[in-house]
Design an enzyme around this catalytic site. Structure first.
Site: not given
Length: 269
Positions: A52, A258, A2-3, A162
């Site tokens: 998102k 992250r 999921p981006e 990310n």
DNA sequence: GATCTATGTAGAT
DNA sequence: TCTACCTAGATCG
């Protein structure tokens, strides 16, 4: 996976599959059972995405707000419907298609006003025509925080995750730890324009591909390297591997919990 | 079978 | 800055 591109792609396919018709809504796992009962049999008006976040509009009955989090996912199928496998939070069955939702961090029934509030708290989304990049720029240029952190802050910019953050910074030779207030306006304009293009391509392909033609395996003779996320990338999850442009080992560190990847030479600034 | 990991976020410390 | 959490697939032994 999921981006933002994933959610916009889902909104598009669910719009085609379900919009305009009555749907059966259920929660085999039970955690969305009360809400599913309220929605069951009503007309699915519209699926739409912002950043998102994914929304299913059922008109006056309410709106389902979904956030996949790190490992939420939808599977899509044609009829016939089969028994649920695993923990299915929400199942939608339409005229000819059905879909299962598993593992979302959010799946809740909200009002139209509440949905609008959620969106109001988000920065501009490069995938939306109504996006105003200046809203993000105003935050970035006033901040001493590292640009890499600002790109993941959904109140600054909505939909970038990310992979896109690491890749877009690489593509523009920007050091990830550059403070927001040290970013040149033309750098920001280029980053935004690139995100619009890359993420739009992601919506169409369902993958994150960021490698330019001149560095692609076909052009350089190296073996294609599809990351687990499915696309061809410069630095994401390539720590220690040679940079595709200069062969310097790709750097890695944790930033705000992250993974951050970059090429210390191409992105020296 | 146990353990680890992940494109994310919220809440506690 | 840390931890918990939603789940499935990859990896280890």
């Amino acid at each position: 996976m999921p981006e933002g591109h994933t959610l916009h792609r889902l909104a598009g396919s669910q719009q085609r599959d379900f919009a305009g018709g009555a749907v059966e809504v259920s929660s085999p796992q039970g955690r969305f059972a009360a809400e599913a009962e309220l929605l069951d049999g009503h007309v699915f008006r519209e699926a739409w995405a912002y950043g998102k976040h994914l929304f299913h509009d059922y008109g006056p009955v309410g709106t389902v707000h979904i956030h996949l989090g790190l490992y939420g996912s939808f599977t899509a199928h044609g009829k016939p419907v089969t028994d649920p496998v695993g923990k299915v939070r929400m199942r939608l069955v339409g005229e000819s298609c059905w879909t299962d939702l598993r593992g979302p961090i959010r799946c809740e029934l909200v009002t139209t006003a509440e949905a609008a509030e959620i969106v109001a708290g988000l920065g501009p989304d490069p995938l939306r025509d109504d996006a105003d990049p200046d809203r993000a720029w105003n935050r970035i240029t006033r901040s001493r925080t590292a640009l890499a952190s600002l790109l993941l802050d959904q109140t600054v910019l909505a939909g970038v995750g990310n992979v896109y953050r690491a890749e877009v910074l690489f593509r523009h030779g920007v050091p990830p730890l550059l403070p927001g207030n040290a970013v040149e306006p033309e750098t920001w304009r280029a980053l935004w324009a690139d995100l619009v293009g890359l993420m739009g391509e992601g919506v169409r392909s369902g993958r994150i591909d960021t490698v330019r033609a001149e560095h692609a395996p076909e052009a350089t003779g190296r073996a294609p390297r599809r990351d687990r996320h499915g696309g061809e990338v410069y630095v994401y999850r390539r720590a220690g591997a040679p940079c595709l442009v200069c062969a310097t080992p790709v750097e890695h560190r944790r930033l705000a919990n992250r993974h951050l990847y970059w090429c210390p030479r191409c992105q020296a600034g």
